[in-house]
Design a protein around this motif. Structure first.
Motif, PDB file in Angstrom:
ATOM      1  N   TYR A 189      -2.579   4.060  15.463  1.00  0.00           N
ATOM      2  CA  TYR A 189      -1.871   2.953  16.126  1.00  0.00           C
ATOM      3  C   TYR A 189      -1.866   3.230  17.621  1.00  0.00           C
ATOM      4  N   VAL A 190      -1.745   2.179  18.413  1.00  0.00           N
ATOM      5  CA  VAL A 190      -1.616   2.299  19.860  1.00  0.00           C
ATOM      6  C   VAL A 190      -0.393   1.487  20.251  1.00  0.00           C
ATOM      7  N   GLN A 191       0.638   2.168  20.734  1.00  0.00           N
ATOM      8  CA  GLN A 191       1.906   1.507  21.059  1.00  0.00           C
ATOM      9  C   GLN A 191       2.162   1.563  22.562  1.00  0.00           C
ATOM     10  N   PHE A 192       2.315   0.389  23.142  1.00  0.00           N
ATOM     11  CA  PHE A 192       2.743   0.262  24.533  1.00  0.00           C
ATOM     12  C   PHE A 192       4.263   0.148  24.478  1.00  0.00           C
ATOM     13  N   VAL A 193       4.931   1.260  24.738  1.00  0.00           N
ATOM     14  CA  VAL A 193       6.335   1.407  24.375  1.00  0.00           C
ATOM     15  C   VAL A 193       7.237   0.428  25.118  1.00  0.00           C
ATOM     16  N   ALA A 226       1.033   3.097   5.893  1.00  0.00           N
ATOM     17  CA  ALA A 226       0.838   2.713   7.288  1.00  0.00           C
ATOM     18  C   ALA A 226       1.709   1.512   7.648  1.00  0.00           C
ATOM     19  N   ALA A 227       1.819   0.552   6.736  1.00  0.00           N
ATOM     20  CA  ALA A 227       2.665  -0.611   6.993  1.00  0.00           C
ATOM     21  C   ALA A 227       4.130  -0.202   7.091  1.00  0.00           C
ATOM     22  N   HIS A 228       4.583   0.688   6.211  1.00  0.00           N
ATOM     23  CA  HIS A 228       5.956   1.202   6.291  1.00  0.00           C
ATOM     24  C   HIS A 228       6.203   1.864   7.645  1.00  0.00           C
ATOM     25  N   GLN A 229       5.289   2.725   8.052  1.00  0.00           N
ATOM     26  CA  GLN A 229       5.434   3.437   9.318  1.00  0.00           C
ATOM     27  C   GLN A 229       5.453   2.463  10.489  1.00  0.00           C
ATOM     28  N   SER A 230       4.596   1.455  10.434  1.00  0.00           N
ATOM     29  CA  SER A 230       4.520   0.478  11.515  1.00  0.00           C
ATOM     30  C   SER A 230       5.800  -0.338  11.617  1.00  0.00           C
ATOM     31  N   LEU A 231       6.382  -0.678  10.494  1.00  0.00           N
ATOM     32  CA  LEU A 231       7.637  -1.431  10.510  1.00  0.00           C
ATOM     33  C   LEU A 231       8.757  -0.614  11.147  1.00  0.00           C
ATOM     34  N   ARG A 232       8.737   0.691  10.958  1.00  0.00           N
ATOM     35  CA  ARG A 232       9.752   1.531  11.600  1.00  0.00           C
ATOM     36  C   ARG A 232       9.589   1.553  13.112  1.00  0.00           C
ATOM     37  N   MET A 233       8.352   1.383  13.590  1.00  0.00           N
ATOM     38  CA  MET A 233       8.099   1.400  15.035  1.00  0.00           C
ATOM     39  C   MET A 233       8.341   0.057  15.693  1.00  0.00           C
ATOM     40  N   ALA A 234       8.238  -1.034  14.939  1.00  0.00           N
ATOM     41  CA  ALA A 234       8.249  -2.380  15.510  1.00  0.00           C
ATOM     42  C   ALA A 234       9.658  -2.951  15.537  1.00  0.00           C
ATOM     43  N   GLY A 235      10.125  -3.262  16.742  1.00  0.00           N
ATOM     44  CA  GLY A 235      11.425  -3.905  16.881  1.00  0.00           C
ATOM     45  C   GLY A 235      11.318  -5.405  16.686  1.00  0.00           C
ATOM     46  N   PRO A 236      12.447  -6.106  16.742  1.00  0.00           N
ATOM     47  CA  PRO A 236      12.442  -7.554  16.492  1.00  0.00           C
ATOM     48  C   PRO A 236      11.658  -8.355  17.518  1.00  0.00           C
ATOM     49  N   ARG A 237      11.445  -7.810  18.713  1.00  0.00           N
ATOM     50  CA  ARG A 237      10.700  -8.532  19.762  1.00  0.00           C
ATOM     51  C   ARG A 237       9.264  -8.050  19.905  1.00  0.00           C
ATOM     52  N   ALA A 238       8.835  -7.166  19.026  1.00  0.00           N
ATOM     53  CA  ALA A 238       7.505  -6.569  19.155  1.00  0.00           C
ATOM     54  C   ALA A 238       6.404  -7.605  18.979  1.00  0.00           C
ATOM     55  N   LYS A 239       5.371  -7.464  19.793  1.00  0.00           N
ATOM     56  CA  LYS A 239       4.125  -8.216  19.620  1.00  0.00           C
ATOM     57  C   LYS A 239       3.156  -7.279  18.902  1.00  0.00           C
ATOM     58  N   ILE A 240       2.737  -7.672  17.700  1.00  0.00           N
ATOM     59  CA  ILE A 240       1.935  -6.790  16.860  1.00  0.00           C
ATOM     60  C   ILE A 240       0.521  -7.345  16.765  1.00  0.00           C
ATOM     61  N   VAL A 241      -0.432  -6.528  17.188  1.00  0.00           N
ATOM     62  CA  VAL A 241      -1.840  -6.923  17.196  1.00  0.00           C
ATOM     63  C   VAL A 241      -2.506  -6.357  15.956  1.00  0.00           C
ATOM     64  N   PRO A 242      -2.983  -7.221  15.056  1.00  0.00           N
ATOM     65  CA  PRO A 242      -3.700  -6.735  13.877  1.00  0.00           C
ATOM     66  C   PRO A 242      -5.148  -6.436  14.222  1.00  0.00           C
ATOM     67  N   GLY A 243      -5.821  -5.719  13.346  1.00  0.00           N
ATOM     68  CA  GLY A 243      -7.253  -5.523  13.548  1.00  0.00           C
ATOM     69  C   GLY A 243      -7.992  -6.839  13.506  1.00  0.00           C
ATOM     70  N   HIS A 244      -7.559  -7.725  12.604  1.00  0.00           N
ATOM     71  CA  HIS A 244      -8.149  -9.054  12.456  1.00  0.00           C
ATOM     72  C   HIS A 244      -7.038 -10.047  12.135  1.00  0.00           C
ATOM     73  N   GLY A 245      -7.170 -11.240  12.658  1.00  0.00           N
ATOM     74  CA  GLY A 245      -6.152 -12.254  12.448  1.00  0.00           C
ATOM     75  C   GLY A 245      -5.359 -12.501  13.718  1.00  0.00           C
TER      76      GLY A 245
END
Length: 311
Positions: A189-193, A226-245
């Motif tokens: 993952y790449v997170q712009f904190v 990975a989805a569980h881990q990502s949900l722990r990192m993502a706050g309610p205002r997060a912009k989440i970029v998928p690989g596709h979509g």
């Protein structure tokens, strides 16, 4: 979706299920060089931009979704599109100003995310990836009739890491972290904190069944982790970029995680009961999910087969 996600081996799926990865409209004779044809088709896809914030943009089209951050210190690019699309991407990067491209980051090894590593290195960027990405790029691969030669040294990441890596530039903290094998064994993952932007590579296919590359370590349990881990990192205002979509938010990622868990549980129950792969596919365990999730590149029967074979 185009044929950009065609990285599943026939051995992992079985010949019939491998064919099912393609939409019926794509069932046609293979060209003399399927990889070159796929690259050309993908490279011809228009690049579409989505602003994320004043110094960040998402580009979609000729390969996996790309993020560009540009500031006074320089530019950071996450993923690189396919060969043939570099000129169009570089034109857009140049339009952001004369500041240099400092880093290009690979979210995993697949060609639609790493194909322009060499071009970015020639442009002066340091290419960063998880250590397994270099390993996989340096290997030959035969997948669905496409042959991948080992990447030349100039296309390999110049800087690698095992678990985590940090960058600090443009008044931002950028965290890179390794997922345990999920889509492949190279995913990060790449997170712009501060900006609350999270690129999940191909561990997240927004609104569609994902492709899982079992030939290089991918498996359904890892995708769920990975989805569980990502949900722990993502706050309610997060912009989440998928690989596709399309660009997503936390709610979209939560729905995706729940879908993965549902399919895993249904297929696992049938497999534990002694049902064969063919019987499980025939049981249509995703039938109620298909109208929402089965409209992407990976077709329902193929996804069930992938899940069955990676449990």
């Amino acid at each position: 979706m185009t044929r950009r996600d065609v990285l599943k081996t026939a051995a992992a799926l079985g010949a019939g299920a491998a064919a099912d990865l393609f939409r019926p409209s794509m069932a046609r004779a293979q060209p003399a060089d399927p990889l070159a044809a796929t690259r050309a088709q993908m490279a011809a896809t228009p690049i579409v931009s989505t602003p994320l914030m004043n110094i960040m943009t998402m580009f979609a089209g000729p390969g996996g979704n790309v993020i560009v951050q540009h500031g006074l210190d320089g530019k950071v690019v996450v993923d690189t599109f396919v060969q043939g699309a570099f000129a169009g991407l570089k034109q857009r990067l140049d339009a952001m100003g004369p500041i240099p491209i400092l880093f290009a980051i690979d979210t995993h090894w697949h060609f639609d995310h790493t194909d322009n590593n060499e071009s970015f290195r020639k442009a002066g960027a340091t290419v960063i990836a998880q250590a397994n990405t270099s390993k996989r790029l340096f290997e030959p691969h035969d997948m669905l009739g496409m042959h991948f030669n080992p990447a030349p040294a100039a296309a390999l990441p110049a800087e690698t890491f095992a678990q985590t890596h940090q960058l600090r530039l443009n008044n931002e903290y950028i965290e890179l972290g390794y997922f345990q094998p999920a889509h492949t064994d190279t995913d990060i993952y790449v997170q712009f904190v501060l900006a609350e932007v999270l690129h999940l590579g191909d561990t997240f296919f927004n609104g569609m069944y994902p492709f899982i590359d079992a030939s290089t370590g991918g498996n359904i349990k890892g995708m769920i982790a990975a989805a569980h881990q990502s949900l722990r990192m993502a706050g309610p205002r997060a912009k989440i970029v998928p690989g596709h979509g399309a660009l997503a938010d936390r709610e979209a990622l939560l729905k995706y995680r729940d879908m993965l868990v549902t399919v895993r549980d249904r297929v696992q129950k049938l497999k534990a009961a002694g049902r064969t792969e063919k019987e499980v596919v025939a049981a249509k365990p995703t039938a109620d999910l298909d109208p929402v999730w089965g409209q992407g590149f990976v077709q329902p029967d193929a996804f069930v087969t992938i899940v069955y074979n990676t449990l």
